[in-house]
Design a protein around this motif. Structure first.
Motif, PDB file in Angstrom:
ATOM      1  N   GLN A 612       0.808  -1.224   0.000  1.00  0.00           N
ATOM      2  CA  GLN A 612       0.000   0.000   0.000  1.00  0.00           C
ATOM      3  C   GLN A 612       0.848   1.284   0.000  1.00  0.00           C
ATOM      4  OE1 GLN A 612      -2.669  -0.540   3.352  1.00  0.00           O
ATOM      5  NE2 GLN A 612      -4.090  -1.724   2.119  1.00  0.00           N
ATOM      6  N   THR A 613       2.124   1.159  -0.382  1.00  0.00           N
ATOM      7  CA  THR A 613       3.012   2.325  -0.477  1.00  0.00           C
ATOM      8  C   THR A 613       3.437   2.501  -1.936  1.00  0.00           C
ATOM      9  OG1 THR A 613       3.844   1.948   1.759  1.00  0.00           O
ATOM     10  CG2 THR A 613       5.166   3.354   0.319  1.00  0.00           C
ATOM     11  N   MET A 657       0.890   1.990 -12.641  1.00  0.00           N
ATOM     12  CA  MET A 657       0.403   0.613 -12.608  1.00  0.00           C
ATOM     13  C   MET A 657      -0.744   0.441 -11.614  1.00  0.00           C
ATOM     14  SD  MET A 657       2.105  -0.903 -14.897  1.00  0.00           S
ATOM     15  CE  MET A 657       1.560  -2.557 -14.552  1.00  0.00           C
ATOM     16  N   ARG A 658      -0.947   1.392 -10.730  1.00  0.00           N
ATOM     17  CA  ARG A 658      -2.043   1.280  -9.762  1.00  0.00           C
ATOM     18  C   ARG A 658      -3.405   1.391 -10.428  1.00  0.00           C
ATOM     19  NH1 ARG A 658      -0.148   6.034  -5.922  1.00  0.00           N
ATOM     20  NH2 ARG A 658      -0.014   6.930  -8.021  1.00  0.00           N
ATOM     21  N   SER A 659      -3.440   1.912 -11.657  1.00  0.00           N
ATOM     22  CA  SER A 659      -4.718   2.084 -12.358  1.00  0.00           C
ATOM     23  C   SER A 659      -5.122   0.837 -13.126  1.00  0.00           C
ATOM     24  CB  SER A 659      -4.643   3.276 -13.315  1.00  0.00           C
ATOM     25  OG  SER A 659      -3.674   3.045 -14.322  1.00  0.00           O
TER      26      SER A 659
END
Length: 660
Positions: A612-613, A657-659
């Motif tokens: 989560q970082t 890449m979080r999307s």
């Protein structure tokens, strides 16, 4: 001269069809498939219309007031000059009397009854409502009807007041136990005394009009809203036992009971029970929706159970026992005030209030302000309700003999204990996993949610996971965890079963296992797959998994294995993959890059999330696939991490890449 009804304009056709009575519509529908379809589509609905069967060979179409058409099926036509009609491509001879009484002739009359019922039900969009079953009927027609529709209203097993038409005990027992109607009526003589030792059946109403076989044990194990037992003589001592059974949470759905009493003895009836004479009138609900039974001049039991009060009275040789909701002042408040109080409660308070009674549950469910942040997590014998990081722990425990408060969970009665200050409660069940499922149904219905996550430990097996997967369309996450304890390690076969039977979007395996194992064909689809403990997973498993994200923490892969995986991806494999994170055992650039057209990139920024970082990666290798996708990979030799990400080739120089 032939009148071509179906050449007329459609509006005129509809008007003519709806001047016909149902019997005329039935015979007209037999002319052709087209006429059948037109009548089925355009006829007017008849309120409360349904089928009522009598034995195997007679049934009628009515609306409880008017009989529209009656059918009798026979095997012996009196003459050969009868009219015929076609049904399901079978030519059937028939007679019509009094404009609505139809006799049909079949090689097997019961098969004719089934074909006609099927035809009538489809034509008029109705179901079989009630059935009379005779001593010689058997169970074929009843079981057939139960298979083709959700539920019957009423089934009456009847001798028609004739002692010659007697059921055998075995036949009647089998029929009762197989019957799934809401309302059962036993108006049947038997050749010998009927005995049913274990009678754990559920109905809305159960009436025994003939026979003395029905025992106190049958009464206490039967789950019904309304019970009538007319000929069995119960003693006052037996009914005292039944009152105490109800006070301890038994028969939780019961609303009204009527039994014959052989000796009215107030001392025996009230032994050990605190009662008070009450002259008020209470309207007790019956099994029929909206219909109540007036209860006045009775002894009221001075203890509530599951938020319900009860009382009894003796009248004309019968003992009446009624159950009704307690008068709780909250429910007497004006609607807006009531709703405001409910919405001042937090999730824990709303849940605990819902356990008081069925009425409390319904009120909370209906009036609470809808919330999107309530999450339900479940294990075999424990569940958690969380909202804004404030959990309520719900434990299911094996029943014991100590007296506890009774509550209602999903309509079932259960003992209750807990420490509200510590946000933990226990409910007590013969089988705790059954309690967990009842609690899941209660919470999901109350808050309009689904189970979010299933927790599995070493002795859970797959039962709770599979039960949840069957009850809802999707499950977000399954976690299998050993809590870093060798005592909590999984049997290898159990862990394999969990992986292969899991249908959740996200599976997380933090599980120690007892012995090495392999899964030859890991053809499973997840959104996220995390194997945080264990070295069982192979590069072949990575290539057969269909996932968006894969993380493997303990197993270390060689550069040759990772080279195989990258080539597999370049050839179109792992089509949904967006992120792979694994450990690398050693670094060998010749093995890693063998046969790859990889190029070093420094002009792009890739943002990834780990624990989560967010992290930015600015230097990595890239390979391009023929379908317009690019993969970037990088490795950290000291921690031994290998990261592989996929994105569209035209994304540009900033890739988040979080999307994905």
């Amino acid at each position: 001269m032939v009148f071509h009804l179906f050449r007329l304009p459609e509006s005129i056709q509809i008007n003519i069809i709806n001047t016909m009575n149902p019997c005329e519509q039935f015979f007209t529908s037999l002319c052709s498939r087209k006429t059948y379809s037109i009548i089925k589509t355009h006829r007017s609905e008849i309120d409360a219309c349904a089928i009522f069967t009598e034995g195997n060979f007679d049934f009628r179409l009515d609306n409880c007031e008017t009989i529209f058409i009656e059918f009798h099926q026979s095997s012996e036509p009196p003459n050969q000059g009868l009219k015929e009609f076609l049904i399901n491509e079978n030519s059937i001879r028939y007679e019509l009397k009094e404009d609505y009484m139809v006799t049909t002739y079949w090689a097997e009359p019961i098969a004719g009854t089934m074909k006609l019922i099927e035809y009538i039900c489809d034509l008029f969009n109705i179901v079989v409502r009630d059935m009379d079953i005779y001593y010689d009927s058997g169970d074929r027609l009843m079981k057939w009807v139960q298979q083709r529709q959700t539920r019957l209203d009423t089934v009456c097993f009847t001798s028609y007041y004739c002692e010659e038409n007697q059921f055998t005990p075995e036949t009647l027992t089998s029929l009762i136990m197989d019957c799934e109607a809401k309302d059962i009526r036993l108006d049947a003589y038997t050749t010998q005394l009927l005995q049913i030792k274990i009678f754990q059946r559920s109905y809305d109403r159960f009436c025994v009009l003939i026979g003395t076989w029905f025992t106190l044990e049958n009464l206490m194990t039967l789950d019904s809203i309304q019970i009538w037992v007319i000929e069995t003589d119960f003693t006052s001592t037996e009914m005292n036992r039944f009152f105490k059974h109800w006070m301890n949470g038994g028969s939780p759905r019961l609303s009204l009971l009527k039994v014959k009493l052989d000796n009215y003895n107030e001392q025996e009836l009230m032994d050990g029970i605190d009662v008070k004479w009450n002259m008020k009138t209470v309207h007790v609900s019956t099994s029929e929706e909206g219909v109540t039974f007036p209860f006045d001049g009775f002894y009221e039991i001075q203890k509530t159970t599951n938020g319900m009060s009860a009382g009894f009275k003796f009248e004309d040789g019968f003992l009446y026992f009624g159950v009704w909701s307690c008068c709780f002042n909250l429910f007497r408040l004006p609607h807006l005030a009531f709703m405001s109080i409910i919405n001042e409660m937090d999730t824990t308070e709303q849940f605990l209030t819902s356990l008081c009674s069925r009425r409390a549950f319904s009120a909370i469910k209906t009036l609470r302000r809808k919330s999107q942040d309530i999450i339900l997590l479940a294990g075999n014998v424990c569940a958690l309700i969380t909202q804004n990081a404030e959990p309520l722990i719900l434990g299911q425990v094996v029943e014991d003999s100590r007296q506890k408060e009774m509550v209602t969970i999903n309509g079932k009665s259960a003992s209750f204990a807990g420490n509200i200050e510590q946000s933990a409660i226990n409910t007590f069940w013969a089988e705790p996993i059954v309690g967990t499922m009842e609690l899941i149904e209660h919470v999901c219905s109350l808050f309009g949610i689904q189970v979010d996550t299933v927790f599995i430990n070493s002795d859970s097996g797959t039962q709770i996971m599979n039960l949840v997967q069957r009850r809802q369309k999707s499950l977000r996450m399954v976690k299998a965890d050993s809590f870093d304890s060798m005592e909590e390690q999984f049997e290898s076969e159990d862990l394999k079963n969990i992986i292969m039977e899991c249908e959740a979007d996200h599976i997380q395996l933090n599980a120690l296992h007892s012995s090495p194992f392999e899964i030859q064909n890991l053809n499973k689809k997840f959104e996220v797959f995390e194997c945080l403990r264990g070295t069982w997973i192979t590069v072949d498993n990575l290539m057969t998994l269909d996932c968006v994200s894969i993380t493997v923490q303990e197993r270390r892969f060689t550069c040759a294995e990772l080279n195989r995986f990258i080539k597999h991806w370049l050839q179109g494999g792992s089509s949904r993959l967006r992120m792979l994170l694994v450990k690398i055992s050693d670094f060998n650039d010749l093995e890693l890059f063998e046969g790859l057209n990889a190029h070093w990139t420094t002009g792009k920024i890739v943002v990834v999330s780990y624990l989560q970082t967010p992290y930015e990666i600015t230097e990595f290798f890239e390979v391009d696939r023929h379908d317009g996708l690019t993969a970037g990979f990088t490795f950290d030799i000291i921690p031994g991490q290998f990261r592989f990400g996929v994105w569209p080739s035209d994304t540009g120089n900033f890739i988040d890449m979080r999307s994905y």
